[in-house]
Design a protein around this motif. Structure first.
Motif, PDB file in Angstrom:
ATOM      1  N   GLU A 134     -21.069  14.630  -3.994  1.00  0.00           N
ATOM      2  CA  GLU A 134     -22.494  15.108  -3.827  1.00  0.00           C
ATOM      3  C   GLU A 134     -23.355  13.813  -4.291  1.00  0.00           C
ATOM      4  O   GLU A 134     -24.425  13.546  -3.472  1.00  0.00           O
ATOM      5  CB  GLU A 134     -22.622  15.548  -5.377  1.00  0.00           C
ATOM      6  CG  GLU A 134     -22.394  15.176  -6.896  1.00  0.00           C
ATOM      7  CD  GLU A 134     -20.821  15.350  -6.924  1.00  0.00           C
ATOM      8  OE1 GLU A 134     -20.851  15.335  -8.750  1.00  0.00           O
ATOM      9  OE2 GLU A 134     -20.186  15.655  -5.961  1.00  0.00           O
ATOM     10  N   LEU A 135     -23.188  12.530  -3.899  1.00  0.00           N
ATOM     11  CA  LEU A 135     -23.864  11.246  -3.951  1.00  0.00           C
ATOM     12  C   LEU A 135     -23.751  10.919  -3.084  1.00  0.00           C
ATOM     13  O   LEU A 135     -25.093  10.391  -2.013  1.00  0.00           O
ATOM     14  CB  LEU A 135     -23.478   9.926  -4.680  1.00  0.00           C
ATOM     15  CG  LEU A 135     -23.820   8.746  -4.964  1.00  0.00           C
ATOM     16  CD1 LEU A 135     -25.403   8.848  -4.716  1.00  0.00           C
ATOM     17  CD2 LEU A 135     -23.052   8.022  -5.644  1.00  0.00           C
ATOM     18  N   GLU A 136     -22.714  11.102  -1.882  1.00  0.00           N
ATOM     19  CA  GLU A 136     -22.938  10.581  -0.462  1.00  0.00           C
ATOM     20  C   GLU A 136     -23.776  11.587   0.433  1.00  0.00           C
ATOM     21  O   GLU A 136     -24.143  11.151   1.003  1.00  0.00           O
ATOM     22  CB  GLU A 136     -20.966  10.651  -0.170  1.00  0.00           C
ATOM     23  CG  GLU A 136     -20.430   9.599  -0.795  1.00  0.00           C
ATOM     24  CD  GLU A 136     -21.168   8.211  -0.224  1.00  0.00           C
ATOM     25  OE1 GLU A 136     -20.749   8.315   0.481  1.00  0.00           O
ATOM     26  OE2 GLU A 136     -21.354   7.409  -1.307  1.00  0.00           O
ATOM     27  N   ALA A 137     -23.443  12.348  -0.471  1.00  0.00           N
ATOM     28  CA  ALA A 137     -24.715  14.190   0.288  1.00  0.00           C
ATOM     29  C   ALA A 137     -25.936  13.033   0.311  1.00  0.00           C
ATOM     30  O   ALA A 137     -26.729  14.191   1.313  1.00  0.00           O
ATOM     31  CB  ALA A 137     -23.945  15.022   0.231  1.00  0.00           C
ATOM     32  N   ILE A 138     -26.288  13.266  -0.871  1.00  0.00           N
ATOM     33  CA  ILE A 138     -27.872  13.220  -0.797  1.00  0.00           C
ATOM     34  C   ILE A 138     -27.912  11.546  -0.601  1.00  0.00           C
ATOM     35  O   ILE A 138     -29.488  11.682   0.109  1.00  0.00           O
ATOM     36  CB  ILE A 138     -27.803  12.346  -2.676  1.00  0.00           C
ATOM     37  CG1 ILE A 138     -27.625  14.126  -3.752  1.00  0.00           C
ATOM     38  CG2 ILE A 138     -29.351  12.251  -3.033  1.00  0.00           C
ATOM     39  CD1 ILE A 138     -28.589  15.410  -2.768  1.00  0.00           C
ATOM     40  N   LYS A 139     -27.584  10.177  -0.589  1.00  0.00           N
ATOM     41  CA  LYS A 139     -27.043   9.569   0.685  1.00  0.00           C
ATOM     42  C   LYS A 139     -28.028   9.991   1.772  1.00  0.00           C
ATOM     43  O   LYS A 139     -28.678   8.849   2.162  1.00  0.00           O
ATOM     44  CB  LYS A 139     -26.399   8.806  -0.406  1.00  0.00           C
ATOM     45  CG  LYS A 139     -25.944   7.519  -1.128  1.00  0.00           C
ATOM     46  CD  LYS A 139     -24.857   7.119  -0.881  1.00  0.00           C
ATOM     47  CE  LYS A 139     -24.515   5.686  -1.955  1.00  0.00           C
ATOM     48  NZ  LYS A 139     -22.701   4.988  -2.229  1.00  0.00           N
ATOM     49  N   GLY A 140     -26.608  10.707   2.698  1.00  0.00           N
ATOM     50  CA  GLY A 140     -27.363  10.859   3.622  1.00  0.00           C
ATOM     51  C   GLY A 140     -28.902  12.100   4.075  1.00  0.00           C
ATOM     52  O   GLY A 140     -28.538  12.395   5.228  1.00  0.00           O
ATOM     53  N   ALA A 141     -29.395  12.291   2.855  1.00  0.00           N
ATOM     54  CA  ALA A 141     -30.280  13.580   3.323  1.00  0.00           C
ATOM     55  C   ALA A 141     -31.592  12.558   2.276  1.00  0.00           C
ATOM     56  O   ALA A 141     -32.449  13.523   1.939  1.00  0.00           O
ATOM     57  CB  ALA A 141     -29.950  14.566   1.994  1.00  0.00           C
ATOM     58  N   LEU A 173     -26.180   8.586  -8.986  1.00  0.00           N
ATOM     59  CA  LEU A 173     -26.513   9.655  -8.396  1.00  0.00           C
ATOM     60  C   LEU A 173     -27.997  10.235  -8.940  1.00  0.00           C
ATOM     61  O   LEU A 173     -29.076  10.904  -8.434  1.00  0.00           O
ATOM     62  CB  LEU A 173     -25.581  11.274  -8.608  1.00  0.00           C
ATOM     63  CG  LEU A 173     -26.204  12.337  -8.605  1.00  0.00           C
ATOM     64  CD1 LEU A 173     -26.856  12.577  -7.078  1.00  0.00           C
ATOM     65  CD2 LEU A 173     -25.027  13.879  -9.369  1.00  0.00           C
ATOM     66  N   PHE A 174     -28.303  10.457 -10.731  1.00  0.00           N
ATOM     67  CA  PHE A 174     -30.291  10.355 -10.743  1.00  0.00           C
ATOM     68  C   PHE A 174     -30.952   9.859 -10.544  1.00  0.00           C
ATOM     69  O   PHE A 174     -31.974  10.015 -10.429  1.00  0.00           O
ATOM     70  CB  PHE A 174     -29.335  11.328 -12.316  1.00  0.00           C
ATOM     71  CG  PHE A 174     -28.952  12.048 -12.516  1.00  0.00           C
ATOM     72  CD1 PHE A 174     -29.416  13.377 -12.247  1.00  0.00           C
ATOM     73  CD2 PHE A 174     -27.171  12.345 -13.261  1.00  0.00           C
ATOM     74  CE1 PHE A 174     -28.016  14.882 -12.357  1.00  0.00           C
ATOM     75  CE2 PHE A 174     -26.793  13.553 -13.650  1.00  0.00           C
ATOM     76  CZ  PHE A 174     -27.324  14.745 -13.223  1.00  0.00           C
ATOM     77  N   GLU A 175     -30.274   8.332  -9.882  1.00  0.00           N
ATOM     78  CA  GLU A 175     -31.419   7.375  -9.783  1.00  0.00           C
ATOM     79  C   GLU A 175     -31.836   7.664  -8.525  1.00  0.00           C
ATOM     80  O   GLU A 175     -33.264   7.513  -8.171  1.00  0.00           O
ATOM     81  CB  GLU A 175     -30.874   6.524  -9.638  1.00  0.00           C
ATOM     82  CG  GLU A 175     -30.675   4.995 -11.237  1.00  0.00           C
ATOM     83  CD  GLU A 175     -29.759   3.929 -11.451  1.00  0.00           C
ATOM     84  OE1 GLU A 175     -29.765   3.862 -10.240  1.00  0.00           O
ATOM     85  OE2 GLU A 175     -30.660   3.421 -12.585  1.00  0.00           O
ATOM     86  N   ARG A 176     -30.813   8.353  -7.629  1.00  0.00           N
ATOM     87  CA  ARG A 176     -31.203   8.291  -6.164  1.00  0.00           C
ATOM     88  C   ARG A 176     -32.038   9.639  -6.233  1.00  0.00           C
ATOM     89  O   ARG A 176     -33.218   9.926  -5.368  1.00  0.00           O
ATOM     90  CB  ARG A 176     -30.117   9.255  -4.930  1.00  0.00           C
ATOM     91  CG  ARG A 176     -29.264   7.535  -4.754  1.00  0.00           C
ATOM     92  CD  ARG A 176     -29.649   7.519  -3.728  1.00  0.00           C
ATOM     93  NE  ARG A 176     -28.810   6.502  -3.563  1.00  0.00           N
ATOM     94  CZ  ARG A 176     -28.977   4.996  -3.231  1.00  0.00           C
ATOM     95  NH1 ARG A 176     -29.382   5.925  -1.281  1.00  0.00           N
ATOM     96  NH2 ARG A 176     -28.434   4.584  -2.700  1.00  0.00           N
ATOM     97  N   LEU A 177     -32.147  10.688  -7.279  1.00  0.00           N
ATOM     98  CA  LEU A 177     -33.150  11.764  -7.181  1.00  0.00           C
ATOM     99  C   LEU A 177     -34.403  11.354  -7.612  1.00  0.00           C
ATOM    100  O   LEU A 177     -35.111  11.733  -7.500  1.00  0.00           O
ATOM    101  CB  LEU A 177     -31.983  12.947  -8.280  1.00  0.00           C
ATOM    102  CG  LEU A 177     -31.219  13.528  -7.731  1.00  0.00           C
ATOM    103  CD1 LEU A 177     -30.853  14.567  -8.425  1.00  0.00           C
ATOM    104  CD2 LEU A 177     -30.901  14.175  -6.553  1.00  0.00           C
ATOM    105  N   ARG A 178     -34.203  10.463  -9.216  1.00  0.00           N
ATOM    106  CA  ARG A 178     -35.884  10.244  -8.892  1.00  0.00           C
ATOM    107  C   ARG A 178     -36.196   9.578  -8.321  1.00  0.00           C
ATOM    108  O   ARG A 178     -37.724   9.310  -8.240  1.00  0.00           O
ATOM    109  CB  ARG A 178     -35.526   8.966 -10.800  1.00  0.00           C
ATOM    110  CG  ARG A 178     -36.532   8.890 -11.131  1.00  0.00           C
ATOM    111  CD  ARG A 178     -36.372   8.154 -12.345  1.00  0.00           C
ATOM    112  NE  ARG A 178     -35.643   8.772 -13.276  1.00  0.00           N
ATOM    113  CZ  ARG A 178     -34.178   8.284 -13.686  1.00  0.00           C
ATOM    114  NH1 ARG A 178     -33.544   7.303 -13.355  1.00  0.00           N
ATOM    115  NH2 ARG A 178     -34.047   9.248 -14.894  1.00  0.00           N
TER     116      ARG A 178
END
Length: 309
Positions: free
Chosen positions: A235-242, A272-277
């Motif tokens: 899921e982290l990789e998906a968020i990085k690519g989005a 992961l949550f740092e990316r969302l923030r």
């Protein structure tokens, strides 16, 4: 007990009656077994005998229900009827991730767009397609060949678009540790091996699959109003690519977080949550699994016109 379907589909109405009979049979056998236990004064032999009878009877009821339908079977999921292939139906039986389906029903509306990343056999895609209707769209992403085959069978009579690709932070081809029809396969063999015991007759096979960033997918699919991600620690990789998708289109997200699998994939919950923030999202845990998995509902702090569609 499932409610009556809103449609007047004959098969669905028949299934309602059969489902009521099935649950009634279960309750009847449960009451009968309790009576036997009281009268047997703890006789273990009698108890085991009646447990076997109960098990065989319930299996027979399931077979009768299944025999009345060919190919796909109906099931009731949070207010909507969907049809599933036989191999998927018996294990789901209308009780699939109730908090997640409730969140989808709350945050998706008619004409909306749903991206199902890690679509599995398509249960949530089918549910979402009922909500968005013909004016909306559903894209189902699933890289595991054995699972994609079941997914295609389940959605073949719908407008759901199946994309047999993996999602991550790169565009290209990557090794995927598939395990037949296992729904817990991953890009990392160690992650797939976690649940290997559930399908011991299906060996883990490393294959090559296409992988894409969600930002790249934007060139092919309209941006989602609701994005679901459940990809076994990736899921982290998906968020990085989005990054572009999250910054420009701000979809509401449902993310299943796999702490152990996430660590094996080189990530962490903190990152992961740092990316969302960083993308100005807030989140709430809406479901927890006994295996340590949990699902978060992530909402953009600044809603855009697109995210409200």
């Amino acid at each position: 007990m499932p409610q009556s379907p809103r449609s007047r589909d004959t098969g669905a109405n028949i299934f309602t009656a059969l489902e009521v009979q099935r649950f009634a049979a279960r309750n009847a056998f449960g009451s009968f077994l309790a009576l036997v236990i009281r009268r047997s004064s703890g006789d273990v032999a009698n108890l085991m005998t009646f447990m076997r009878i109960r098990h065989c009877a319930l299996r027979a009821i399931d077979r009768v229900v299944g025999a009345m339908f060919r190919g796909s079977l109906p099931t009731y999921l949070h207010g909507e009827w969907i049809w599933l292939s036989r191999e998927c139906w018996s294990s789901i039986y209308g009780r699939y991730e109730p908090r997640v389906t409730k969140a989808i029903a709350s945050h998706l509306r008619r004409g909306g767009r749903f991206w199902d990343v890690g679509a599995n056999v398509g249960i949530l895609s089918l549910f979402a397609s009922k909500i968005v209707g013909p004016s909306g769209s559903v894209c189902a992403f699933e890289p595991s060949p054995g699972v994609v085959e079941q997914l295609r069978r389940n959605v073949r009579s719908t407008a759901i678009e199946v994309l047999p690709i993996g999602i991550g932070n790169e565009d290209g081809v990557r090794t995927f540790a598939a395990q037949g029809t296992s729904t817990s396969a991953s890009f990392h063999k160690a992650v797939t091996a976690i649940n290997e015991r559930y399908t011991p007759d299906q060996p883990i096979t490393e294959i090559s699959v296409v992988i894409r960033r969600l930002d790249t997918v934007l060139a092919h699919c309209a941006p989602p109003s609701l994005l679901k991600i459940d990809i076994e620690g990736f899921e982290l990789e998906a968020i990085k690519g989005a990054s572009c998708l999250l910054s420009s289109h701000c979809p509401t997200m449902l993310i299943e977080v796999h702490p152990e699998q996430l660590a094996l994939s080189g990530g962490s919950e903190k990152e992961l949550f740092e990316r969302l923030r960083a993308h100005r999202y807030t989140w709430t845990v809406i479901d927890r699994n006994v295996n340590g998995l949990y699902t978060v509902l992530a909402l953009p702090q600044i809603a855009t016109k697109n995210s409200r569609q």
